[in-house]
Scaffold this motif. Structure first.
Motif, PDB file in Angstrom:
ATOM      1  N   GLU A   1       5.627 -41.367 -40.038  1.00 43.54           N
ATOM      2  CA  GLU A   1       4.941 -41.627 -41.301  1.00 43.54           C
ATOM      3  C   GLU A   1       5.736 -41.067 -42.470  1.00 43.54           C
ATOM      4  OE1 GLU A   1       2.320 -43.583 -41.183  1.00 43.54           O
ATOM      5  OE2 GLU A   1       2.364 -43.545 -38.988  1.00 43.54           O
ATOM      6  N   PHE A   2       6.343 -39.900 -42.304  1.00 41.52           N
ATOM      7  CA  PHE A   2       7.160 -39.332 -43.373  1.00 41.52           C
ATOM      8  C   PHE A   2       8.428 -40.162 -43.572  1.00 41.52           C
ATOM      9  CE2 PHE A   2      10.527 -36.559 -44.958  1.00 41.52           C
ATOM     10  CZ  PHE A   2       9.927 -36.061 -46.111  1.00 41.52           C
TER      11      PHE A   2
ATOM     12  N   GLY B   1      18.324 -50.463 -41.441  1.00 38.99           N
ATOM     13  CA  GLY B   1      17.746 -51.239 -42.534  1.00 38.99           C
ATOM     14  C   GLY B   1      16.562 -50.523 -43.147  1.00 38.99           C
ATOM     15  N   THR B   2      15.844 -51.228 -43.976  1.00 37.15           N
ATOM     16  CA  THR B   2      14.683 -50.651 -44.638  1.00 37.15           C
ATOM     17  C   THR B   2      13.616 -50.303 -43.608  1.00 37.15           C
ATOM     18  OG1 THR B   2      13.564 -52.766 -44.930  1.00 37.15           O
ATOM     19  CG2 THR B   2      15.135 -52.116 -46.645  1.00 37.15           C
ATOM     20  N   PRO B   3      12.681 -49.409 -43.954  1.00 37.76           N
ATOM     21  CA  PRO B   3      11.591 -49.107 -43.016  1.00 37.76           C
ATOM     22  C   PRO B   3      10.854 -50.349 -42.548  1.00 37.76           C
ATOM     23  CG  PRO B   3      11.624 -47.479 -44.768  1.00 37.76           C
ATOM     24  CD  PRO B   3      12.632 -48.538 -45.142  1.00 37.76           C
ATOM     25  N   ASN B   4      10.630 -51.303 -43.444  1.00 33.50           N
ATOM     26  CA  ASN B   4       9.940 -52.533 -43.060  1.00 33.50           C
ATOM     27  C   ASN B   4      10.746 -53.331 -42.043  1.00 33.50           C
ATOM     28  OD1 ASN B   4       9.524 -51.984 -46.180  1.00 33.50           O
ATOM     29  ND2 ASN B   4       7.609 -52.765 -45.365  1.00 33.50           N
TER      30      ASN B   4
ATOM     31  N   ASP C   1       7.717 -44.687 -32.495  1.00 32.63           N
ATOM     32  CA  ASP C   1       6.275 -44.703 -32.731  1.00 32.63           C
ATOM     33  C   ASP C   1       5.996 -45.658 -33.880  1.00 32.63           C
ATOM     34  OD1 ASP C   1       5.770 -42.447 -30.907  1.00 32.63           O
ATOM     35  OD2 ASP C   1       6.813 -41.281 -32.445  1.00 32.63           O
ATOM     36  N   PRO C   2       5.260 -46.756 -33.653  1.00 35.86           N
ATOM     37  CA  PRO C   2       4.952 -47.656 -34.767  1.00 35.86           C
ATOM     38  C   PRO C   2       4.132 -46.933 -35.829  1.00 35.86           C
ATOM     39  CG  PRO C   2       4.407 -48.646 -32.633  1.00 35.86           C
ATOM     40  CD  PRO C   2       4.690 -47.207 -32.378  1.00 35.86           C
ATOM     41  N   PRO C   3       4.423 -47.144 -37.104  1.00 36.51           N
ATOM     42  CA  PRO C   3       3.612 -46.533 -38.152  1.00 36.51           C
ATOM     43  C   PRO C   3       2.145 -46.932 -38.027  1.00 36.51           C
ATOM     44  CG  PRO C   3       5.638 -47.440 -39.070  1.00 36.51           C
ATOM     45  CD  PRO C   3       5.558 -47.905 -37.650  1.00 36.51           C
TER      46      PRO C   3
ATOM     47  N   ALA D   1      -2.560 -50.776 -37.480  1.00 34.85           N
ATOM     48  CA  ALA D   1      -3.903 -51.110 -37.957  1.00 34.85           C
ATOM     49  C   ALA D   1      -4.008 -52.547 -38.448  1.00 34.85           C
ATOM     50  CB  ALA D   1      -4.314 -50.145 -39.066  1.00 34.85           C
ATOM     51  N   VAL D   2      -2.943 -53.069 -39.061  1.00 35.09           N
ATOM     52  CA  VAL D   2      -3.025 -54.424 -39.623  1.00 35.09           C
ATOM     53  C   VAL D   2      -2.321 -55.447 -38.753  1.00 35.09           C
ATOM     54  CG1 VAL D   2      -3.159 -53.454 -41.942  1.00 35.09           C
ATOM     55  CG2 VAL D   2      -0.943 -54.226 -41.071  1.00 35.09           C
ATOM     56  N   GLY D   3      -1.716 -54.994 -37.639  1.00 36.15           N
ATOM     57  CA  GLY D   3      -1.104 -55.937 -36.703  1.00 36.15           C
ATOM     58  C   GLY D   3       0.142 -56.606 -37.228  1.00 36.15           C
ATOM     59  N   SER D   4       0.872 -55.910 -38.111  1.00 36.42           N
ATOM     60  CA  SER D   4       2.099 -56.473 -38.666  1.00 36.42           C
ATOM     61  C   SER D   4       3.191 -55.424 -38.603  1.00 36.42           C
ATOM     62  CB  SER D   4       1.898 -56.908 -40.122  1.00 36.42           C
ATOM     63  OG  SER D   4       3.145 -57.173 -40.747  1.00 36.42           O
ATOM     64  N   PRO D   5       4.253 -55.635 -37.832  1.00 36.87           N
ATOM     65  CA  PRO D   5       5.312 -54.623 -37.734  1.00 36.87           C
ATOM     66  C   PRO D   5       6.081 -54.437 -39.033  1.00 36.87           C
ATOM     67  CG  PRO D   5       5.956 -56.642 -36.603  1.00 36.87           C
ATOM     68  CD  PRO D   5       4.522 -56.806 -36.977  1.00 36.87           C
ATOM     69  N   ARG D   6       5.934 -55.364 -39.977  1.00 35.05           N
ATOM     70  CA  ARG D   6       6.696 -55.252 -41.221  1.00 35.05           C
ATOM     71  C   ARG D   6       5.947 -54.447 -42.287  1.00 35.05           C
ATOM     72  NH1 ARG D   6      11.162 -57.874 -41.928  1.00 35.05           N
ATOM     73  NH2 ARG D   6      10.909 -57.826 -44.187  1.00 35.05           N
ATOM     74  N   HIS D   7       4.652 -54.218 -42.116  1.00 35.92           N
ATOM     75  CA  HIS D   7       3.895 -53.418 -43.072  1.00 35.92           C
ATOM     76  C   HIS D   7       3.876 -51.975 -42.575  1.00 35.92           C
ATOM     77  CE1 HIS D   7       2.621 -57.442 -44.204  1.00 35.92           C
ATOM     78  NE2 HIS D   7       2.118 -56.947 -45.333  1.00 35.92           N
ATOM     79  N   VAL D   8       4.441 -51.060 -43.370  1.00 30.05           N
ATOM     80  CA  VAL D   8       4.584 -49.685 -42.903  1.00 30.05           C
ATOM     81  C   VAL D   8       3.900 -48.676 -43.823  1.00 30.05           C
ATOM     82  CG1 VAL D   8       6.738 -50.193 -41.715  1.00 30.05           C
ATOM     83  CG2 VAL D   8       6.818 -49.351 -44.072  1.00 30.05           C
ATOM     84  N   ARG D   9       3.612 -49.049 -45.071  1.00 34.42           N
ATOM     85  CA  ARG D   9       2.997 -48.134 -46.028  1.00 34.42           C
ATOM     86  C   ARG D   9       1.630 -48.666 -46.433  1.00 34.42           C
ATOM     87  NH1 ARG D   9       8.011 -49.332 -48.177  1.00 34.42           N
ATOM     88  NH2 ARG D   9       9.663 -47.825 -47.647  1.00 34.42           N
TER      89      ARG D   9
END
Length: 469
Positions: free
Chosen positions: A413-414, A434-437, A445-447, A452-460
């Motif tokens: 998360e950090f 690459g970028t966190p996304n 560990d997936p963020p 929660a939203v079921g999208s590996p590209r959404h991290v924040r």
């Protein structure tokens, strides 16, 4: 049952830390104590462990099992905290817990550090020592646990929480102070928030409205979208409710994170890696992750390739003062006199570090890293910081440091909040850079947001909440 009645504590050189605190903790529950650094959570646990510094003045009563706590045999007490570790080696400590020292060390990834003293361990390995204590120490009626999760891996955090749950289920009173609010939100039965020595919340986590702390990720998601908080205590529950309500995360804009500052080329072969050569930005924060082990060897190799790189060590000399350390750092890096302490006004500049808490030491390390333009390696920079200060440090790093920053941390998360890009390696090969996304799908560990939203590209969280109606 543990009863704390009108507890007031004044520490030497700090003054009043707890002010007429009343608290009851019952067997079978994990009671979490949270707050900003200096709020009194550690002082409360040290008081219960009878480990307050000389010169402390205290009033109030501590009742455990209907008797004064000081009259109890200390064999009924288990304390798991950095400040409670013995001055022994890893091997000696493990031998006090189990006869299978080597097997336990190999299972916890400690086999190579058996001869090191506990106080010399990196923060993530010390978290595994605490995990071993929680899992293997004899049964105890009162379990006090202080800040053991913030530097741990995702798997270790889950194991720590499971060990706490087993202790409570066995009938122990478990009091758990931690800055890892996401773990606290998921695993605590009851939550107490302290601030300025006062109790601002004492009850269910679902009814908690933080006083001076940020909301845990899943609680913020639930309240913003109008979900019942009790349905979002873990990522699986949040994901189920998120999709049951027909929610879909908004598409993210495509494109790469612009490289910040002048390009700094680094040959992958010089790092012992297979893959394309790397290019770092001169004002970029880069996270380093090794999916098969610890990223510290990679960080050390990368620092050697960056001219003038320095280390922001996690082991500062405890006999020195913040002023002495800051002046030496300022002279070495040609910084203005007093510039380091200006960014950390809460420190007591002329008191030795041994009299400061872990949060103060973490603030000092962050202040040291804020000024130099040279490359810096920052191991576990969030360890010891409360949730508010950890997020502020992440925002400062992401806004653009004065020079390249290399961050090694087990806290995904950090990393996704602080880093412009993340280098992921495994078995000597570059998996992704690459970028966190862009790299979230290959992180160990997936963020939480991704889960929660079921999208590996959404991290924040902001990437979801900004698009919410």
């Amino acid at each position: 049952m543990l009863e704390i009645n009108n507890l007031t504590i004044e520490l030497p050189r700090r003054g009043r830390v707890l002010d007429h605190v009343n608290l009851t903790a019952v067997p079978g529950q994990v009671t979490a104590v949270v707050g900003r650094s200096g709020s009194g959570a550690t002082t409360l646990l040290r008081c219960l462990a009878q480990a307050l510094p000389a010169g402390t003045q205290s009033l109030g009563r501590l009742i455990w099992r209907e008797r004064d706590l000081s009259a109890h045999d200390t064999r009924g007490l288990l304390v798991v905290a950095d400040w409670a570790i013995a001055p022994v080696t890893v091997a000696v400590h493990l031998r006090s817990l189990t006869s299978k020292v080597l097997d336990t060390a190999q299972r916890l990834g400690l086999a190579e550090v058996l001869g090191q003293r506990l106080s010399q361990l990196p923060a993530d390995l010390l978290a595994r020592i605490h995990l071993a204590s929680l899992a293997l120490a004899p049964a105890a009626g009162l379990v006090l646990v202080d800040s053991v999760s913030t530097a741990a891996t995702g798997d270790d955090r889950k194991a720590i929480a499971s060990a706490l749950r087993r202790r409570a289920k066995a009938g122990a009173v478990v009091l758990w102070a931690d800055h890892d609010l996401d773990s606290v939100w998921e695993h605590a039965d009851r939550l107490v928030e302290l601030d300025d020595g006062l109790v601002h919340h004492d009850g269910s986590p679902e009814d908690w409205f933080p006083h001076r702390l940020p909301e845990p990720t899943l609680l913020a998601l639930a309240r913003t979208l109008g979900f019942p908080p009790e349905r979002c205590r873990d990522a699986a529950g949040a994901a189920e409710f998120f999709h049951r309500q027909g929610c879909r995360p908004a598409p993210l804009p495509t494109g790469r994170e612009p490289r910040r500052g002048d390009a700094v080329p680094v040959a992958s072969e010089a790092l012992g890696l297979q893959g394309e050569d790397l290019t770092l930005g001169g004002r970029e924060c880069v996270g380093l992750v090794d999916r098969a082990g610890r990223a510290e060897p990679l960080a050390r190799a990368l620092a050697r390739q960056l001219r003038g790189a320095a280390l922001v060590t996690g082991h500062l000399p405890v006999e020195a003062t913040p002023r002495r350390i800051s002046r030496a750092w300022e002279r070495h890096h040609a910084l203005p006199d007093g510039s380091v302490l200006e960014t950390a006004p809460s420190l007591r500049p002329d008191q030795p570090l041994v009299s400061h808490g872990s949060g103060d030491l973490a603030k000092l390390r962050a202040a040291l890293a804020a000024g130099p333009e040279c490359p810096l390696w920052m191991p576990h920079p969030q360890a010891g910081l409360d949730a508010h200060d950890a997020r502020r440090l992440a925002a400062d790093l992401r806004s653009g440091p004065p020079g390249p920053r290399l961050v090694t941390s087990r806290d995904v998360e950090f990393l996704v909040r602080a880093c412009h890009r993340i280098l992921v390696v495994e078995a000597g090969k570059v998996v992704a850079f690459g970028t966190p996304n862009a790299v979230a799908a290959v992180l160990p560990d997936p963020p939480l947001v991704s889960q929660a939203v079921g999208s590996p590209r959404h991290v924040r969280l902001t990437e979801v909440l900004e698009a919410a109606p």
